[in-house]
Design an enzyme around this catalytic site. Structure first.
Site, PDB file in Angstrom:
ATOM      1  N   SER A 143       0.943  -1.161   0.063  1.00 52.05           N
ATOM      2  CA  SER A 143       0.020  -0.076  -0.133  1.00 52.05           C
ATOM      3  C   SER A 143       0.963   1.312  -0.042  1.00 52.05           C
ATOM      4  CB  SER A 143      -1.026   0.051   1.307  1.00 52.05           C
ATOM      5  OG  SER A 143      -1.511   1.223   1.409  1.00 52.05           O
ATOM      6  N   TYR A 156      -1.677  -0.331   9.997  1.00 53.46           N
ATOM      7  CA  TYR A 156      -1.784  -0.873   8.795  1.00 53.46           C
ATOM      8  C   TYR A 156      -0.622  -0.752   7.835  1.00 53.46           C
ATOM      9  CZ  TYR A 156      -3.820  -1.721   4.366  1.00 53.46           C
ATOM     10  OH  TYR A 156      -3.862  -1.746   2.466  1.00 53.46           O
ATOM     11  N   LYS A 160       2.251  -2.850   6.237  1.00 56.63           N
ATOM     12  CA  LYS A 160       2.335  -3.215   4.914  1.00 56.63           C
ATOM     13  C   LYS A 160       3.942  -2.783   4.511  1.00 56.63           C
ATOM     14  CE  LYS A 160      -1.479  -4.325   3.003  1.00 56.63           C
ATOM     15  NZ  LYS A 160      -1.699  -5.524   2.390  1.00 56.63           N
TER      16      LYS A 160
END
Length: 251
Positions: A143, A156, A160
């Site tokens: 991401s 998050y 990633k």
């Protein structure tokens, strides 16, 4: 459409809808057989039908971090289609929104387990079962949140970023016969990302030089390239697929 993946089998996690399904569709359109995973068999059955039926695709339901599920999927791929040449680690979760300083650590552990450790485990499973002897290619779905701070989804993004580092480490370890790369999408119009643009898509897209948000097919094409022999001299790289938004500082 070319037939770059004729005679090859791909395993894709989190592929009953959204980006994962779009990648599967692209691979099947270019000749691959696919084994797709997700939590719910009903959704997988619908996806298999969309992909052309059991001649082209198999859906196996289970939890992505479950070792027994991973073993079953890899075994099904080899037994049904004869190989496990390609792996796409697409499953990702982001169950919380807020600052890191107040994040529940049990939730943090779950995010790392699903977004990072599961991807590593899938790679280990496919390596042992097929790629160590036959070679192959792996693409991890990262991401743009891994590229720079992402307030509100910091864990998050950190997970990633770890996945990106796994990509680089595995590329060094597994060459020359196995290539490992990643894609890093910005906002793509999926159910997973709805909260980031719902009701304000034009506003969200205004910061993108290409003046639109991504669609799943944008990522499907990028992943297909990295898995294909057209990318035969590319490994350990992260392809940012973002409509140019990281150039503006606004995404």
């Amino acid at each position: 459409m070319t037939r770059r993946f004729e005679g090859r089998t791909a395993i894709l996690t989190g592929a009953s809808r959204g980006i994962g399904l779009a990648i599967a569709e692209r691979l099947v359109s270019e000749g691959a057989k696919v084994v797709i995973t997700a939590r719910k068999q009903e959704a997988l059955d619908a996806a298999v039908a969309q992909l052309g039926g059991p001649e082209h695709a198999i859906g196996v339901a289970g939890h992505t971090a479950d070792i027994d599920h991973q073993t079953e999927v890899v075994t099904r791929a080899v037994d049904s289609f004869g190989s496990a040449d390609l792996l796409v680690n697409n499953t990702g979760i982001n169950p919380v929104y807020g600052p890191l300083v107040t994040l529940d650590l049990d939730v943090a552990r779950k995010i790392v387990e699903v977004n990072c450790l599961a991807a590593l485990s899938w790679t280990q499973q496919v390596y042992r079962a097929w790629m160590s002897a036959h070679g192959g290619a792996v693409v991890n779905v990262s991401s743009v949140a891994a590229v720079r701070p992402a307030p509100g989804i910091g864990l998050y993004g950190a997970s990633k970023a770890m996945l990106t580092h796994f990509t680089e480490e595995l590329a060094v370890e597994l060459g020359p016969d196995i290539r490992v790369n990643a894609v890093a999408p910005a906002v793509v119009k999926t159910r997973f990302a709805t909260a980031l643009y719902d009701g304000r898509e034009d506003e969200a897209a205004a910061a993108y030089p290409l003046k639109r948000l991504g669609v799943p097919g944008d990522i499907g094409g990028a992943v297909a390239f990295l898995l294909s022999d057209d990318a035969a001299w590319i490994t350990g790289q992260v392809l940012v697929v973002d409509g140019g938004v990281t150039l503006t500082g606004a995404g």
